[in-house]
Design an enzyme around this catalytic site. Structure first.
Site, PDB file in Angstrom:
ATOM      1  N   GLU A  58      -0.487  -9.311  -0.348  1.00  0.00           N
ATOM      2  CA  GLU A  58      -1.892  -9.752   0.011  1.00  0.00           C
ATOM      3  C   GLU A  58      -2.622  -9.816  -1.444  1.00  0.00           C
ATOM      4  O   GLU A  58      -3.597 -10.434  -1.446  1.00  0.00           O
ATOM      5  CB  GLU A  58      -2.376  -8.593   0.830  1.00  0.00           C
ATOM      6  CG  GLU A  58      -1.886  -8.663   2.356  1.00  0.00           C
ATOM      7  CD  GLU A  58      -2.411  -7.411   3.165  1.00  0.00           C
ATOM      8  OE1 GLU A  58      -2.085  -6.232   2.644  1.00  0.00           O
ATOM      9  OE2 GLU A  58      -2.754  -7.578   4.345  1.00  0.00           O
ATOM     10  N   GLY A  61       0.661  -4.961   0.988  1.00  0.00           N
ATOM     11  CA  GLY A  61      -0.618  -5.072   0.189  1.00  0.00           C
ATOM     12  C   GLY A  61      -0.199  -5.845  -1.054  1.00  0.00           C
ATOM     13  O   GLY A  61      -1.262  -6.151  -1.718  1.00  0.00           O
ATOM     14  N   GLU A  70       4.094  -4.817   7.623  1.00  0.00           N
ATOM     15  CA  GLU A  70       3.519  -3.637   8.404  1.00  0.00           C
ATOM     16  C   GLU A  70       3.963  -3.380   9.767  1.00  0.00           C
ATOM     17  O   GLU A  70       3.859  -2.136  10.073  1.00  0.00           O
ATOM     18  CB  GLU A  70       2.172  -4.047   8.249  1.00  0.00           C
ATOM     19  CG  GLU A  70       1.273  -3.972   6.750  1.00  0.00           C
ATOM     20  CD  GLU A  70       1.456  -5.294   5.906  1.00  0.00           C
ATOM     21  OE1 GLU A  70       2.283  -6.196   6.316  1.00  0.00           O
ATOM     22  OE2 GLU A  70       0.738  -5.427   4.952  1.00  0.00           O
ATOM     23  N   ALA A 105       0.967  -1.164  -0.059  1.00  0.00           N
ATOM     24  CA  ALA A 105       0.122  -0.153   0.063  1.00  0.00           C
ATOM     25  C   ALA A 105       0.720   1.118  -0.185  1.00  0.00           C
ATOM     26  O   ALA A 105       2.053   1.195   0.438  1.00  0.00           O
ATOM     27  CB  ALA A 105      -0.881  -0.013   1.279  1.00  0.00           C
TER      28      ALA A 105
HETATM   29  N1  DAK Z   1       4.678   3.244  -0.929  1.00  0.00           N
HETATM   30  C1  DAK Z   1       4.897   4.364  -1.578  1.00  0.00           C
HETATM   31  N2  DAK Z   1       5.973   4.518  -2.300  1.00  0.00           N
HETATM   32  C2  DAK Z   1       6.709   3.276  -2.387  1.00  0.00           C
HETATM   33  C3  DAK Z   1       6.447   2.308  -2.045  1.00  0.00           C
HETATM   34  C4  DAK Z   1       5.319   2.004  -0.966  1.00  0.00           C
HETATM   35  N3  DAK Z   1       4.962   0.951  -0.437  1.00  0.00           N
HETATM   36  N4  DAK Z   1       7.534   1.321  -2.066  1.00  0.00           N
HETATM   37  C5  DAK Z   1       8.432   2.154  -2.899  1.00  0.00           C
HETATM   38  N5  DAK Z   1       7.885   3.346  -2.910  1.00  0.00           N
HETATM   39  C6  DAK Z   1       8.566   4.356  -3.812  1.00  0.00           C
HETATM   40  C7  DAK Z   1       9.925   4.687  -3.233  1.00  0.00           C
HETATM   41  O1  DAK Z   1       9.538   5.931  -2.249  1.00  0.00           O
HETATM   42  C8  DAK Z   1      10.627   5.373  -4.417  1.00  0.00           C
HETATM   43  O2  DAK Z   1       9.942   6.580  -4.798  1.00  0.00           O
HETATM   44  P1  DAK Z   1      11.119   7.686  -5.153  1.00  0.00           P
HETATM   45  O3  DAK Z   1      11.806   7.951  -3.894  1.00  0.00           O
HETATM   46  O4  DAK Z   1      11.864   7.410  -6.304  1.00  0.00           O
HETATM   47  O5  DAK Z   1       9.862   8.783  -5.373  1.00  0.00           O
HETATM   48  C9  DAK Z   1      10.315   4.354  -5.404  1.00  0.00           C
HETATM   49  O6  DAK Z   1       9.146   3.625  -4.929  1.00  0.00           O
HETATM   50  C10 DAK Z   1      11.350   3.180  -5.537  1.00  0.00           C
HETATM   51  O7  DAK Z   1      11.649   2.694  -4.120  1.00  0.00           O
HETATM   52  P2  DAK Z   1      13.132   2.575  -3.529  1.00  0.00           P
HETATM   53  O8  DAK Z   1      14.037   3.788  -3.910  1.00  0.00           O
HETATM   54  O9  DAK Z   1      12.956   2.227  -2.308  1.00  0.00           O
HETATM   55  O10 DAK Z   1      13.682   1.103  -4.220  1.00  0.00           O
HETATM   56  P3  DAK Z   1      14.816   0.186  -3.531  1.00  0.00           P
HETATM   57  O11 DAK Z   1      15.030  -0.753  -4.735  1.00  0.00           O
HETATM   58  O12 DAK Z   1      15.706   1.189  -2.882  1.00  0.00           O
HETATM   59  O13 DAK Z   1      13.920  -0.516  -2.388  1.00  0.00           O
HETATM   60  C11 DAK Z   1      11.961  -1.577  -1.527  1.00  0.00           C
HETATM   61  C12 DAK Z   1      12.850  -1.354  -2.886  1.00  0.00           C
HETATM   62  C13 DAK Z   1      10.754  -2.491  -2.072  1.00  0.00           C
HETATM   63  C14 DAK Z   1      12.721  -2.532  -0.783  1.00  0.00           C
HETATM   64  C15 DAK Z   1      11.641  -0.334  -0.828  1.00  0.00           C
HETATM   65  O14 DAK Z   1      10.974   0.370  -1.707  1.00  0.00           O
HETATM   66  C16 DAK Z   1      10.675  -0.480   0.203  1.00  0.00           C
HETATM   67  O15 DAK Z   1      10.972  -1.076   1.290  1.00  0.00           O
HETATM   68  N6  DAK Z   1       9.346  -0.058   0.064  1.00  0.00           N
HETATM   69  C17 DAK Z   1       8.205  -0.245   0.980  1.00  0.00           C
HETATM   70  C18 DAK Z   1       7.907  -1.709   1.256  1.00  0.00           C
HETATM   71  C19 DAK Z   1       6.998  -1.934   2.338  1.00  0.00           C
HETATM   72  O16 DAK Z   1       6.826  -1.398   3.516  1.00  0.00           O
HETATM   73  N7  DAK Z   1       5.536  -2.191   1.866  1.00  0.00           N
HETATM   74  C20 DAK Z   1       4.649  -2.606   2.789  1.00  0.00           C
HETATM   75  C21 DAK Z   1       3.887  -1.224   2.722  1.00  0.00           C
HETATM   76  S1  DAK Z   1       2.600  -1.226   3.988  1.00  0.00           S
HETATM   77  C22 DAK Z   1      -4.370  -1.330   5.782  1.00  0.00           C
HETATM   78  C23 DAK Z   1      -4.393  -1.505   4.743  1.00  0.00           C
HETATM   79  C24 DAK Z   1      -3.139  -1.853   3.751  1.00  0.00           C
HETATM   80  C25 DAK Z   1      -2.168  -2.147   4.653  1.00  0.00           C
HETATM   81  C26 DAK Z   1      -2.001  -1.853   5.875  1.00  0.00           C
HETATM   82  C27 DAK Z   1      -3.280  -1.560   6.421  1.00  0.00           C
HETATM   83  N8  DAK Z   1      -5.498  -0.743   6.629  1.00  0.00           N
HETATM   84  C28 DAK Z   1      -6.114   0.396   5.806  1.00  0.00           C
HETATM   85  C29 DAK Z   1      -5.896  -1.139   7.798  1.00  0.00           C
HETATM   86  C30 DAK Z   1      -1.039  -2.368   3.964  1.00  0.00           C
HETATM   87  C31 DAK Z   1       0.023  -1.879   4.303  1.00  0.00           C
HETATM   88  C32 DAK Z   1       1.253  -2.217   3.537  1.00  0.00           C
HETATM   89  O17 DAK Z   1       1.190  -2.515   2.280  1.00  0.00           O
END
Ligand code: DAK
Length: 258
Positions: free
Chosen positions: A111, A108, A131, A63
């Site tokens: 998921e 997400g 998360e 997400a």
């Molecule tokens: N959201 C927004 N932007 C993201 C992103 C994300 N999840 N993942 C990557 N990006 C963006 C980065 O900010 C970056 O943007 P710029 O800086 O270039 O503008 C671009 O994509 C490239 O990412 P990186 O520069 O970070 O690339 P790397 O190769 O260095 O790293 C990575 C790749 C996948 C390891 C890293 O980007 C990363 O850790 N991303 C976050 C992964 C993450 O934590 N995903 C889970 C998100 S939380 C709910 C509903 C839904 C959910 C929870 C609750 N309710 C409403 C209760 C779900 C939650 C989630 O999914």
């Protein structure tokens, strides 16, 4: 401009999340686009859907954290509802779905893959539910679908630690069914989709319904659901042709979805 591309290819189709510069992260617009694209599928023609992310770096990196960061509880609830509605719609789509996971499938994204019937991935894929490292719980079905797929012990380990796993580990624990070199991933997904599409559509759909519904009830009720699914195939043109062809020792005519 839509962040989701729907590409029908005869009796199979691709649904591609295309927001490459944010690693296909799911913001409200992407969820809206996904919702609309799912409504667009011609279920009379398409018999199997492949879900993927654009580019080979990410399936969906989760997400959208930048959008979620400043949500108030009301907005958070709306976002959760929107996301869950899309996951439910995908999970309950009458036709089979295959997630073809090229790279990161986190939060997400994992998921979304789990809302599909089948998961295959590239050898560069990475899965995780990170998360809790962000101060939240999985919100698009992760606490429920992950334990149903890999068992509660492994699901709890993944969710509590927030640690990522690679493609081989995802295969080992049963989160994905197969791992391919990237260049073979989509051809393999298409081959599987075409194989599914060649089978009797009414039977395939009934089987999907029976598995999905049966997993939510006790075994007695589940077997009754199977009986209903089994019975619903009889008298269809495809059942008569499939069994007739076997008995006449010939190849069946293409199934006609009737
Ligand atoms: N959201 C927004 N932007 C993201 C992103 C994300 N999840 N993942 C990557 N990006 C963006 C980065 O900010 C970056 O943007 P710029 O800086 O270039 O503008 C671009 O994509 C490239 O990412 P990186 O520069 O970070 O690339 P790397 O190769 O260095 O790293 C990575 C790749 C996948 C390891 C890293 O980007 C990363 O850790 N991303 C976050 C992964 C993450 O934590 N995903 C889970 C998100 S939380 C709910 C509903 C839904 C959910 C929870 C609750 N309710 C409403 C209760 C779900 C939650 C989630 O999914």
């Amino acid at each position: 401009m839509s962040f989701v591309k729907y590409e029908p290819m005869g009796d199979i189709a691709y649904l591609t999340v295309d927001r490459v510069n944010a690693l296909n992260a799911l913001n409200s617009q992407v969820l809206t686009d996904l919702d609309e694209a799912l409504d667009q599928i011609d279920l009379d023609t398409v018999r199997c859907l492949i879900v993927r992310g654009a580019g080979d770096k990410a399936f969906v990196a989760g997400a959208d954290i930048s959008q979620m960061k400043d949500l108030n509880p009301e907005q958070g609830e709306h976002f959760s509802e929107q996301g869950n509605n899309v996951m439910r719609k995908l999970c309950n789509l009458p036709i089979p779905t295959i997630a073809a996971v090229s790279g990161y499938a986190l939060g997400g994204g994992c998921e979304l893959a789990m809302a599909c019937d089948i998961r295959i991935c590239s050898d560069k894929a990475v899965f995780g539910q990170p998360e809790v490292t962000l101060g939240i719980t999985p919100g698009f079905g992760g606490t429920q679908r992950l334990p149903r797929l890999v068992g509660r012990g492994m699901a709890k380990q993944l969710i509590y630690t927030g640690m990522n796993i690679n493609a081989q580990e995802a295969y080992r624990i049963g989160l994905v069914n197969a791992v391919y070199p990237m260049e073979e991933l989509y051809p393999a997904a298409e081959k599987m989709a075409r194989r599914i599409a060649a089978n009797a559509p009414i039977a395939v759909r009934a089987a999907k319904r029976a598995v999905n519904l049966g997993m939510q009830v006790d075994i007695q009720q589940a077997v009754e659901i199977e009986e209903e699914a089994f019975g619903s195939c009889f008298g269809t043109a495809d059942q008569r042709e499939g069994m007739g062809a076997f008995l006449e020792k010939r190849k069946h005519e293409p199934f006609c979805n009737r």
